[in-house]
Scaffold this motif. Structure first.
Motif, PDB file in Angstrom:
ATOM      1  N   PRO A 242       0.783  -1.221   0.000  1.00 25.62           N
ATOM      2  CA  PRO A 242       0.000   0.000   0.000  1.00 25.62           C
ATOM      3  C   PRO A 242       0.816   1.272   0.000  1.00 25.62           C
ATOM      4  CG  PRO A 242       0.163  -0.800   2.234  1.00 25.62           C
ATOM      5  CD  PRO A 242       0.939  -1.764   1.360  1.00 25.62           C
ATOM      6  N   GLY A 243       2.168   1.171   0.071  1.00 19.21           N
ATOM      7  CA  GLY A 243       2.952   2.372   0.265  1.00 19.21           C
ATOM      8  C   GLY A 243       3.352   3.137  -0.969  1.00 19.21           C
ATOM      9  N   GLY A 244       3.524   2.465  -2.093  1.00 17.41           N
ATOM     10  CA  GLY A 244       4.040   3.128  -3.274  1.00 17.41           C
ATOM     11  C   GLY A 244       3.024   4.022  -3.945  1.00 17.41           C
ATOM     12  N   ARG A 245       3.516   4.928  -4.756  1.00 16.43           N
ATOM     13  CA  ARG A 245       2.633   5.793  -5.530  1.00 16.43           C
ATOM     14  C   ARG A 245       3.147   5.833  -6.953  1.00 16.43           C
ATOM     15  NH1 ARG A 245       1.677  11.146  -1.853  1.00 16.43           N
ATOM     16  NH2 ARG A 245       1.324  10.058   0.076  1.00 16.43           N
ATOM     17  N   GLY A 246       2.264   5.634  -7.895  1.00 13.59           N
ATOM     18  CA  GLY A 246       2.627   5.794  -9.299  1.00 13.59           C
ATOM     19  C   GLY A 246       2.537   7.263  -9.680  1.00 13.59           C
ATOM     20  N   ALA A 247       2.891   7.563 -10.902  1.00  8.43           N
ATOM     21  CA  ALA A 247       2.796   8.948 -11.375  1.00  8.43           C
ATOM     22  C   ALA A 247       1.332   9.328 -11.547  1.00  8.43           C
ATOM     23  CB  ALA A 247       3.528   9.074 -12.710  1.00  8.43           C
ATOM     24  N   PRO A 248       0.994  10.613 -11.390  1.00  7.28           N
ATOM     25  CA  PRO A 248      -0.381  11.050 -11.643  1.00  7.28           C
ATOM     26  C   PRO A 248      -0.785  10.699 -13.067  1.00  7.28           C
ATOM     27  CG  PRO A 248       0.878  12.790 -10.592  1.00  7.28           C
ATOM     28  CD  PRO A 248       1.849  11.689 -10.941  1.00  7.28           C
TER      29      PRO A 248
ATOM     30  N   VAL B 111     -12.501  -3.354  11.247  1.00  5.27           N
ATOM     31  CA  VAL B 111     -11.744  -3.302   9.993  1.00  5.27           C
ATOM     32  C   VAL B 111     -11.256  -4.694   9.611  1.00  5.27           C
ATOM     33  CG1 VAL B 111      -9.615  -2.441   8.928  1.00  5.27           C
ATOM     34  CG2 VAL B 111     -11.079  -0.885  10.234  1.00  5.27           C
ATOM     35  N   LEU B 112     -10.712  -5.425  10.561  1.00  5.32           N
ATOM     36  CA  LEU B 112     -10.199  -6.761  10.264  1.00  5.32           C
ATOM     37  C   LEU B 112     -11.319  -7.708   9.838  1.00  5.32           C
ATOM     38  CD1 LEU B 112      -7.540  -7.208  13.075  1.00  5.32           C
ATOM     39  CD2 LEU B 112      -7.174  -6.590  10.686  1.00  5.32           C
ATOM     40  N   CYS B 113     -12.472  -7.586  10.455  1.00  2.00           N
ATOM     41  CA  CYS B 113     -13.614  -8.421  10.088  1.00  2.00           C
ATOM     42  C   CYS B 113     -14.029  -8.148   8.644  1.00  2.00           C
ATOM     43  CB  CYS B 113     -14.772  -8.143  11.034  1.00  2.00           C
ATOM     44  SG  CYS B 113     -16.239  -9.123  10.677  1.00  2.00           S
ATOM     45  N   GLU B 114     -14.091  -6.887   8.274  1.00  2.00           N
ATOM     46  CA  GLU B 114     -14.511  -6.537   6.916  1.00  2.00           C
ATOM     47  C   GLU B 114     -13.458  -6.939   5.884  1.00  2.00           C
ATOM     48  OE1 GLU B 114     -17.550  -5.577   5.981  1.00  2.00           O
ATOM     49  OE2 GLU B 114     -18.017  -5.883   8.092  1.00  2.00           O
TER      50      GLU B 114
ATOM     51  N   ALA C 198      -7.746 -12.633  -1.509  1.00  2.00           N
ATOM     52  CA  ALA C 198      -6.428 -12.842  -0.896  1.00  2.00           C
ATOM     53  C   ALA C 198      -5.752 -11.535  -0.486  1.00  2.00           C
ATOM     54  CB  ALA C 198      -5.525 -13.618  -1.845  1.00  2.00           C
ATOM     55  N   ILE C 199      -5.894 -10.473  -1.268  1.00  2.61           N
ATOM     56  CA  ILE C 199      -5.233  -9.207  -0.899  1.00  2.61           C
ATOM     57  C   ILE C 199      -5.760  -8.708   0.438  1.00  2.61           C
ATOM     58  CG2 ILE C 199      -6.827  -7.725  -2.200  1.00  2.61           C
ATOM     59  CD1 ILE C 199      -3.097  -7.067  -1.944  1.00  2.61           C
ATOM     60  N   GLY C 200      -7.046  -8.938   0.707  1.00  2.00           N
ATOM     61  CA  GLY C 200      -7.624  -8.536   1.987  1.00  2.00           C
ATOM     62  C   GLY C 200      -7.011  -9.301   3.140  1.00  2.00           C
ATOM     63  N   ARG C 201      -6.799 -10.592   2.950  1.00  5.21           N
ATOM     64  CA  ARG C 201      -6.179 -11.396   4.006  1.00  5.21           C
ATOM     65  C   ARG C 201      -4.748 -10.946   4.261  1.00  5.21           C
ATOM     66  NH1 ARG C 201      -9.359 -15.020   1.360  1.00  5.21           N
ATOM     67  NH2 ARG C 201      -7.724 -15.803   0.026  1.00  5.21           N
ATOM     68  N   GLU C 202      -4.031 -10.621   3.185  1.00  4.18           N
ATOM     69  CA  GLU C 202      -2.652 -10.153   3.331  1.00  4.18           C
ATOM     70  C   GLU C 202      -2.611  -8.827   4.090  1.00  4.18           C
ATOM     71  OE1 GLU C 202       0.848  -8.339   0.534  1.00  4.18           O
ATOM     72  OE2 GLU C 202      -0.434  -9.875  -0.352  1.00  4.18           O
TER      73      GLU C 202
ATOM     74  N   LYS D 210      -4.898  -7.726   6.130  1.00  2.97           N
ATOM     75  CA  LYS D 210      -5.326  -8.023   7.498  1.00  2.97           C
ATOM     76  C   LYS D 210      -4.135  -8.486   8.332  1.00  2.97           C
ATOM     77  CE  LYS D 210      -8.296 -11.215  10.048  1.00  2.97           C
ATOM     78  NZ  LYS D 210      -7.432 -12.207  10.628  1.00  2.97           N
ATOM     79  N   GLU D 211      -3.314  -9.376   7.779  1.00  8.15           N
ATOM     80  CA  GLU D 211      -2.154  -9.876   8.512  1.00  8.15           C
ATOM     81  C   GLU D 211      -1.168  -8.746   8.813  1.00  8.15           C
ATOM     82  OE1 GLU D 211      -0.748 -13.082   6.072  1.00  8.15           O
ATOM     83  OE2 GLU D 211      -2.490 -14.331   6.542  1.00  8.15           O
ATOM     84  N   ARG D 212      -0.982  -7.835   7.836  1.00  8.99           N
ATOM     85  CA  ARG D 212      -0.073  -6.705   8.069  1.00  8.99           C
ATOM     86  C   ARG D 212      -0.618  -5.781   9.147  1.00  8.99           C
ATOM     87  NH1 ARG D 212       1.294  -4.126   2.477  1.00  8.99           N
ATOM     88  NH2 ARG D 212       0.067  -5.717   1.468  1.00  8.99           N
ATOM     89  N   ILE D 213      -1.933  -5.541   9.134  1.00  8.14           N
ATOM     90  CA  ILE D 213      -2.540  -4.680  10.154  1.00  8.14           C
ATOM     91  C   ILE D 213      -2.389  -5.314  11.527  1.00  8.14           C
ATOM     92  CG2 ILE D 213      -4.741  -3.796  11.035  1.00  8.14           C
ATOM     93  CD1 ILE D 213      -5.561  -3.347   8.096  1.00  8.14           C
ATOM     94  N   GLU D 214      -2.642  -6.610  11.625  1.00  8.26           N
ATOM     95  CA  GLU D 214      -2.502  -7.288  12.907  1.00  8.26           C
ATOM     96  C   GLU D 214      -1.077  -7.188  13.434  1.00  8.26           C
ATOM     97  OE1 GLU D 214      -4.042 -11.176  11.986  1.00  8.26           O
ATOM     98  OE2 GLU D 214      -5.961 -10.680  12.915  1.00  8.26           O
ATOM     99  N   ALA D 215      -0.100  -7.400  12.555  1.00  9.86           N
ATOM    100  CA  ALA D 215       1.299  -7.325  12.971  1.00  9.86           C
ATOM    101  C   ALA D 215       1.653  -5.914  13.433  1.00  9.86           C
ATOM    102  CB  ALA D 215       2.215  -7.761  11.835  1.00  9.86           C
TER     103      ALA D 215
END
Length: 134
Positions: free
Chosen positions: A15-21, A77-80, A86-90, A92-97
């Motif tokens: 979620p951290g990167g940003r592409g060009a406008p 948030v984690l429930c939703e 799969a991206i949601g599960r990934e 979720k794991e990062r948020i939990e950590a």
């Protein structure tokens, strides 16, 4: 809930990167990401009219209410996120950590007896939550 920002990002940078406008020729494969913020507000105890500070019990109760509110937001948030692929599960794991890491300093001030009491109090909740996930 509010939209914090929207931005272009490549899948491998999310979620951290940003592409060009878009008007500057975003990289092929970039997609729009939306960062949402969830929060709540509480009034913390403050000095009374005579200038006396809040008592330790008042501050402790306020801190507990704040922690409870943060926990409710986290669980929601984690429930939703589990409803996503799969991206949601990934995510979720990062948020939990990350939330575990951020909560760690608060647990370091607990004595061994305090920690045992906390664990004993949370075990039924954890069991019920795990049963709900099945």
């Amino acid at each position: 809930m509010r939209v914090v920002r929207t931005y272009l990002v490549l899948p491998e940078e999310f979620p951290g990167g940003r592409g060009a406008p878009p008007d500057e020729g975003a990289a092929p494969g970039a997609f729009w990401a939306v960062e949402l913020g969830a929060g709540t507000a509480w009034c913390a105890p403050s000095p009374e009219d005579a200038g006396n500070p809040p008592t330790g019990a008042q501050l402790e109760r306020s801190a507990g209410e704040l922690a409870d509110g943060a926990g409710r937001i986290r669980r929601t948030v984690l429930c939703e996120l589990q409803r996503l692929p799969a991206i949601g599960r990934e995510i979720k794991e990062r948020i939990e950590a990350l939330t575990d890491k951020l909560a760690a300093p608060a647990y370091h001030v607990l004595t061994a007896d305090d920690l045992d009491e906390l664990i004993a109090g949370l075990e039924p909740i954890a069991t019920a939550a795990q049963e709900g996930d099945d």
